[in-house]
Design an enzyme around this catalytic site. Sequence first.
Site, PDB file in Angstrom:
ATOM      1  CG  ASN A  54      39.174 -23.310 -43.639  1.00 31.21           C
ATOM      2  OD1 ASN A  54      39.818 -24.392 -43.160  1.00 31.21           O
ATOM      3  ND2 ASN A  54      38.127 -22.964 -43.263  1.00 31.21           N
ATOM      4  CE  LYS A  72      35.753 -24.252 -46.091  1.00 28.04           C
ATOM      5  NZ  LYS A  72      34.427 -23.955 -46.457  1.00 28.04           N
ATOM      6  CG  HIS A 114      34.812 -22.311 -40.235  1.00 28.72           C
ATOM      7  ND1 HIS A 114      33.834 -23.045 -40.918  1.00 28.72           N
ATOM      8  CD2 HIS A 114      35.490 -21.601 -41.198  1.00 28.72           C
ATOM      9  CE1 HIS A 114      33.759 -22.581 -42.184  1.00 28.72           C
ATOM     10  NE2 HIS A 114      34.839 -21.756 -42.345  1.00 28.72           N
ATOM     11  CD  GLU A 169      32.428 -25.402 -43.467  1.00 31.65           C
ATOM     12  OE1 GLU A 169      33.585 -26.056 -43.349  1.00 31.65           O
ATOM     13  OE2 GLU A 169      32.714 -24.687 -44.595  1.00 31.65           O
ATOM     14  CD  GLU A 207      35.323 -17.520 -42.927  1.00 30.82           C
ATOM     15  OE1 GLU A 207      35.934 -17.690 -44.151  1.00 30.82           O
ATOM     16  OE2 GLU A 207      35.084 -18.476 -42.216  1.00 30.82           O
ATOM     17  N   GLY A 260      31.612 -20.614 -49.654  1.00 33.73           N
ATOM     18  CA  GLY A 260      31.246 -21.344 -50.747  1.00 33.73           C
ATOM     19  C   GLY A 260      29.948 -21.200 -51.666  1.00 33.73           C
ATOM     20  CB  SER A 302      32.482 -16.635 -52.319  1.00 30.31           C
ATOM     21  OG  SER A 302      31.592 -17.782 -52.150  1.00 30.31           O
ATOM     22  N   GLY A 357      38.714 -20.123 -48.489  1.00 29.34           N
ATOM     23  CA  GLY A 357      38.407 -21.684 -48.539  1.00 29.34           C
ATOM     24  C   GLY A 357      38.772 -22.416 -49.643  1.00 29.34           C
ATOM     25  N   GLY A 358      37.824 -22.432 -50.410  1.00 29.84           N
ATOM     26  CA  GLY A 358      37.980 -23.153 -51.798  1.00 29.84           C
ATOM     27  C   GLY A 358      39.013 -23.071 -52.549  1.00 29.84           C
TER      28      GLY A 358
HETATM   29  P1  PGA Z   1      35.105 -20.431 -49.331  1.00 31.28           P
HETATM   30  O1  PGA Z   1      35.438 -20.896 -47.822  1.00 31.28           O
HETATM   31  O2  PGA Z   1      36.379 -19.345 -49.579  1.00 31.28           O
HETATM   32  O3  PGA Z   1      35.245 -21.598 -50.061  1.00 31.28           O
HETATM   33  O4  PGA Z   1      33.769 -19.714 -49.226  1.00 31.28           O
HETATM   34  C1  PGA Z   1      35.902 -19.986 -46.825  1.00 31.28           C
HETATM   35  C2  PGA Z   1      35.388 -20.729 -45.457  1.00 31.28           C
HETATM   36  O5  PGA Z   1      34.855 -21.527 -45.053  1.00 31.28           O
HETATM   37  O6  PGA Z   1      36.394 -20.293 -44.328  1.00 31.28           O
END
Ligand code: PGA
Length: 249
Positions: A7, A9, A92, A94, A164, A170, A210, A231-232
Amino acid sequence: MKKVIANFKMNKTASEMKEYLISLVAKFQNKHELVLCMPFTNLGVGEFMLRGQENIKLGAQNICDEEEDKCTGEISGKMLKDAGAQYVIVGHSERRTKFKEGGKSINKKIQIALKNGIKVILCIGETLADRNTLKIADTLRNQLTEALKGLYENELENITVAYEPIWAIGSGRTPLPKEIETVGKIIRKAISEDFSPKAGKEIKIVYGGSVNQKNAASFCKCSNIDGVLVGGGCLDCDNFLQILSVIPQ
Ligand code: PGA
Protein backbone atom coordinates in the site's frame (compact mmCIF):
# COMPACT_ATOMS: atom_id res chain seq x y z
CA MET A 1 2.12 -18.82 -2.84
CA LYS A 2 1.98 -16.10 -0.15
CA LYS A 3 0.24 -12.87 -1.08
CA VAL A 4 2.11 -9.64 -0.41
CA ILE A 5 0.11 -6.45 -0.79
CA ALA A 6 1.92 -3.12 -0.99
CA ASN A 7 0.00 0.00 0.00
CA PHE A 8 1.86 3.05 -1.28
CA LYS A 9 -0.68 5.40 0.34
CA MET A 10 -0.22 9.01 -0.88
CA ASN A 11 3.34 8.49 -2.08
CA LYS A 12 5.24 8.63 -5.38
CA THR A 13 4.85 10.76 -8.45
CA ALA A 14 4.41 8.88 -11.72
CA SER A 15 8.10 9.23 -12.59
CA GLU A 16 9.14 7.99 -9.14
CA MET A 17 6.80 5.02 -9.53
CA LYS A 18 8.31 4.25 -12.94
CA GLU A 19 11.83 4.16 -11.47
CA TYR A 20 10.59 2.00 -8.62
CA LEU A 21 8.90 -0.51 -10.92
CA ILE A 22 11.95 -0.76 -13.19
CA SER A 23 14.01 -1.89 -10.21
CA LEU A 24 11.31 -4.09 -8.69
CA VAL A 25 10.57 -5.96 -11.89
CA ALA A 26 14.30 -6.49 -12.52
CA LYS A 27 14.90 -7.97 -9.05
CA PHE A 28 11.60 -9.70 -8.27
CA GLN A 29 12.08 -13.44 -7.94
CA ASN A 30 8.50 -14.49 -8.67
CA LYS A 31 8.17 -16.36 -5.39
CA HIS A 32 5.13 -14.45 -4.16
CA GLU A 33 1.97 -12.96 -5.52
CA LEU A 34 2.42 -9.20 -5.29
CA VAL A 35 -0.39 -6.67 -5.41
CA LEU A 36 0.85 -3.09 -5.75
CA CYS A 37 -1.83 -0.65 -4.61
CA MET A 38 -0.82 2.74 -5.92
CA PRO A 39 -2.33 6.23 -6.11
CA PHE A 40 -4.75 6.77 -9.03
CA THR A 41 -2.23 9.02 -10.78
CA ASN A 42 0.21 6.09 -11.04
CA LEU A 43 -2.16 3.50 -12.49
CA GLY A 44 -1.27 4.44 -16.06
CA VAL A 45 2.46 3.96 -15.56
CA GLY A 46 1.79 0.90 -13.38
CA GLU A 47 -0.34 -0.74 -16.04
CA PHE A 48 2.34 -0.13 -18.67
CA MET A 49 5.28 -1.28 -16.58
CA LEU A 50 3.57 -4.41 -15.25
CA ARG A 51 2.28 -5.71 -18.57
CA GLY A 52 3.07 -9.40 -18.89
CA GLN A 53 3.94 -9.80 -15.17
CA GLU A 54 2.04 -12.84 -14.03
CA ASN A 55 2.73 -12.48 -10.31
CA ILE A 56 2.64 -8.70 -9.93
CA LYS A 57 -0.88 -7.32 -9.91
CA LEU A 58 -1.99 -3.71 -10.19
CA GLY A 59 -4.18 -2.30 -7.44
CA ALA A 60 -5.85 0.98 -6.50
CA GLN A 61 -6.51 2.37 -3.03
CA ASN A 62 -10.09 3.53 -3.34
CA ILE A 63 -13.22 3.34 -5.49
CA CYS A 64 -16.34 5.51 -5.55
CA ASP A 65 -19.37 4.06 -3.78
CA GLU A 66 -21.64 5.40 -6.52
CA GLU A 67 -21.86 4.67 -10.20
CA GLU A 68 -23.50 7.82 -11.50
CA ASP A 69 -21.34 10.55 -12.96
CA LYS A 70 -22.26 13.37 -10.59
CA CYS A 71 -19.43 12.65 -8.13
CA THR A 72 -16.82 15.35 -8.66
CA GLY A 73 -13.38 14.20 -7.57
CA GLU A 74 -14.19 10.51 -7.44
CA ILE A 75 -13.09 7.54 -9.57
CA SER A 76 -15.63 4.91 -10.64
CA GLY A 77 -15.28 1.15 -10.80
CA LYS A 78 -15.56 1.31 -14.57
CA MET A 79 -12.70 3.83 -14.76
CA LEU A 80 -10.50 1.74 -12.46
CA LYS A 81 -11.10 -1.37 -14.53
CA ASP A 82 -10.30 0.53 -17.70
CA ALA A 83 -7.08 1.85 -16.12
CA GLY A 84 -5.99 -1.75 -15.56
CA ALA A 85 -6.67 -2.11 -11.83
CA GLN A 86 -7.08 -5.75 -10.85
CA TYR A 87 -7.49 -5.04 -7.15
CA VAL A 88 -8.75 -2.26 -4.92
CA ILE A 89 -8.30 -1.62 -1.19
CA VAL A 90 -11.60 -0.95 0.57
CA GLY A 91 -12.19 0.02 4.20
CA HIS A 92 -8.65 1.06 5.10
CA SER A 93 -8.67 2.56 8.60
CA GLU A 94 -7.28 5.86 7.30
CA ARG A 95 -10.37 6.17 5.11
CA ARG A 96 -12.71 5.00 7.85
CA THR A 97 -11.25 7.57 10.26
CA LYS A 98 -10.23 10.57 8.16
CA PHE A 99 -12.93 10.33 5.50
CA LYS A 100 -15.66 8.93 7.76
CA GLU A 101 -16.30 5.89 5.58
CA GLY A 102 -18.82 3.59 7.22
CA GLY A 103 -20.08 0.07 6.69
CA LYS A 104 -22.76 1.00 4.14
CA SER A 105 -20.35 2.84 1.89
CA ILE A 106 -17.76 0.07 2.22
CA ASN A 107 -20.40 -2.49 1.26
CA LYS A 108 -21.37 -0.46 -1.83
CA LYS A 109 -17.72 -0.07 -2.84
CA ILE A 110 -17.23 -3.83 -2.63
CA GLN A 111 -20.34 -4.51 -4.71
CA ILE A 112 -19.23 -2.02 -7.36
CA ALA A 113 -15.67 -3.36 -7.49
CA LEU A 114 -16.84 -6.95 -7.92
CA LYS A 115 -19.41 -5.94 -10.55
CA ASN A 116 -16.56 -4.39 -12.53
CA GLY A 117 -14.33 -7.45 -12.20
CA ILE A 118 -11.98 -5.89 -9.64
CA LYS A 119 -10.84 -7.97 -6.68
CA VAL A 120 -11.17 -6.48 -3.22
CA ILE A 121 -8.76 -6.16 -0.31
CA LEU A 122 -11.09 -5.52 2.60
CA CYS A 123 -9.32 -3.96 5.59
CA ILE A 124 -10.72 -4.51 9.05
CA GLY A 125 -9.18 -3.85 12.44
CA GLU A 126 -9.76 -2.85 16.02
CA THR A 127 -8.74 0.27 17.94
CA LEU A 128 -6.56 0.10 21.02
CA ALA A 129 -9.67 0.77 23.12
CA ASP A 130 -11.42 -2.26 21.55
CA ARG A 131 -8.36 -4.30 22.34
CA ASN A 132 -8.11 -3.14 25.94
CA THR A 133 -11.77 -3.89 26.54
CA LEU A 134 -11.56 -7.30 24.86
CA LYS A 135 -13.85 -6.26 22.03
CA ILE A 136 -11.64 -7.40 19.15
CA ALA A 137 -13.94 -10.25 18.07
CA ASP A 138 -17.10 -8.10 18.20
CA THR A 139 -15.52 -5.24 16.25
CA LEU A 140 -14.14 -7.47 13.52
CA ARG A 141 -17.34 -9.46 13.28
CA ASN A 142 -19.42 -6.26 12.84
CA GLN A 143 -17.04 -4.84 10.25
CA LEU A 144 -17.13 -8.09 8.28
CA THR A 145 -20.89 -8.53 8.43
CA GLU A 146 -21.55 -4.94 7.31
CA ALA A 147 -18.98 -5.05 4.52
CA LEU A 148 -20.05 -8.40 3.06
CA LYS A 149 -23.81 -7.93 3.38
CA GLY A 150 -25.75 -9.18 0.35
CA LEU A 151 -22.76 -10.84 -1.32
CA TYR A 152 -23.05 -14.31 -2.82
CA GLU A 153 -20.76 -16.94 -1.41
CA ASN A 154 -19.00 -17.46 -4.72
CA GLU A 155 -18.00 -13.78 -4.73
CA LEU A 156 -15.80 -14.33 -1.67
CA GLU A 157 -13.12 -15.90 -3.84
CA ASN A 158 -12.47 -12.36 -5.08
CA ILE A 159 -12.06 -10.94 -1.60
CA THR A 160 -8.96 -10.89 0.60
CA VAL A 161 -9.49 -9.81 4.19
CA ALA A 162 -6.63 -7.70 5.54
CA TYR A 163 -6.50 -7.73 9.32
CA GLU A 164 -4.97 -4.37 10.24
CA PRO A 165 -5.20 -3.40 13.91
CA ILE A 166 -5.45 0.40 13.83
CA TRP A 167 -2.93 0.79 16.65
CA ALA A 168 -0.35 -1.21 14.67
CA ILE A 169 -0.47 0.88 11.49
CA GLY A 170 2.67 2.96 11.12
CA SER A 171 3.41 2.63 14.85
CA GLY A 172 6.15 0.00 14.91
CA ARG A 173 3.96 -2.06 17.24
CA THR A 174 2.36 -5.33 16.22
CA PRO A 175 0.30 -8.11 17.74
CA LEU A 176 2.09 -11.36 18.54
CA PRO A 177 1.92 -14.04 15.84
CA LYS A 178 -0.25 -16.16 18.13
CA GLU A 179 -2.71 -13.26 18.51
CA ILE A 180 -2.86 -12.93 14.73
CA GLU A 181 -3.55 -16.64 14.54
CA THR A 182 -6.45 -16.22 16.96
CA VAL A 183 -7.83 -13.36 14.87
CA GLY A 184 -7.52 -15.57 11.78
CA LYS A 185 -9.79 -18.04 13.54
CA ILE A 186 -12.26 -15.29 14.50
CA ILE A 187 -12.46 -14.12 10.88
CA ARG A 188 -12.91 -17.67 9.54
CA LYS A 189 -15.61 -18.37 12.12
CA ALA A 190 -17.51 -15.19 11.20
CA ILE A 191 -17.39 -16.05 7.50
CA SER A 192 -18.44 -19.65 8.26
CA GLU A 193 -21.47 -18.38 10.13
CA ASP A 194 -22.43 -15.69 7.62
CA PHE A 195 -21.80 -17.89 4.55
CA SER A 196 -20.65 -21.50 5.01
CA PRO A 197 -17.87 -23.51 6.67
CA LYS A 198 -16.32 -23.96 3.22
CA ALA A 199 -16.24 -20.18 2.68
CA GLY A 200 -14.73 -19.71 6.16
CA LYS A 201 -11.99 -22.17 5.38
CA GLU A 202 -11.17 -20.75 1.97
CA ILE A 203 -11.26 -16.99 2.57
CA LYS A 204 -7.85 -15.38 2.10
CA ILE A 205 -6.54 -13.46 5.11
CA VAL A 206 -3.45 -11.26 5.29
CA TYR A 207 -1.98 -9.32 8.21
CA GLY A 208 -1.05 -5.63 7.93
CA GLY A 209 0.44 -3.05 10.33
CA SER A 210 4.15 -2.26 10.81
CA VAL A 211 5.32 -5.24 8.74
CA ASN A 212 9.10 -5.18 8.22
CA GLN A 213 11.93 -7.55 7.32
CA LYS A 214 12.29 -8.65 10.95
CA ASN A 215 8.69 -9.66 11.56
CA ALA A 216 7.25 -10.52 8.12
CA ALA A 217 8.27 -14.18 8.23
CA SER A 218 6.69 -14.80 11.63
CA PHE A 219 3.35 -13.40 10.45
CA CYS A 220 3.41 -15.43 7.25
CA LYS A 221 4.14 -18.60 9.19
CA CYS A 222 0.93 -18.24 11.23
CA SER A 223 -1.44 -21.03 10.36
CA ASN A 224 -4.48 -19.58 8.56
CA ILE A 225 -2.66 -16.40 7.42
CA ASP A 226 -2.07 -16.15 3.68
CA GLY A 227 0.32 -13.21 3.52
CA VAL A 228 0.96 -9.63 4.57
CA LEU A 229 0.06 -6.06 3.68
CA VAL A 230 3.00 -3.68 3.76
CA GLY A 231 2.64 0.11 4.00
CA GLY A 232 5.72 2.14 4.94
CA GLY A 233 7.97 -0.86 4.30
CA CYS A 234 7.21 -0.92 0.57
CA LEU A 235 8.21 2.65 -0.22
CA ASP A 236 11.88 1.94 -0.71
CA CYS A 237 12.29 -0.76 -3.34
CA ASP A 238 15.36 -2.41 -1.78
CA ASN A 239 13.71 -2.46 1.62
CA PHE A 240 10.60 -4.04 0.10
CA LEU A 241 12.75 -6.66 -1.65
CA GLN A 242 14.39 -7.45 1.69
CA ILE A 243 10.97 -8.00 3.24
CA LEU A 244 10.07 -10.31 0.34
CA SER A 245 13.32 -12.22 0.79
CA VAL A 246 12.32 -13.38 4.30
CA ILE A 247 8.74 -14.38 3.44
CA PRO A 248 8.27 -18.09 2.84
CA GLN A 249 6.81 -19.00 -0.51
P1 PGA B 1 2.32 0.28 7.74
O1 PGA B 1 0.91 0.54 7.00
O2 PGA B 1 2.90 -0.98 7.15
O3 PGA B 1 3.12 1.49 7.44
O4 PGA B 1 2.01 0.11 9.19
C1 PGA B 1 0.04 -0.48 6.71
C2 PGA B 1 -1.23 0.09 6.15
O5 PGA B 1 -1.62 1.20 6.51
O6 PGA B 1 -1.90 -0.51 5.32
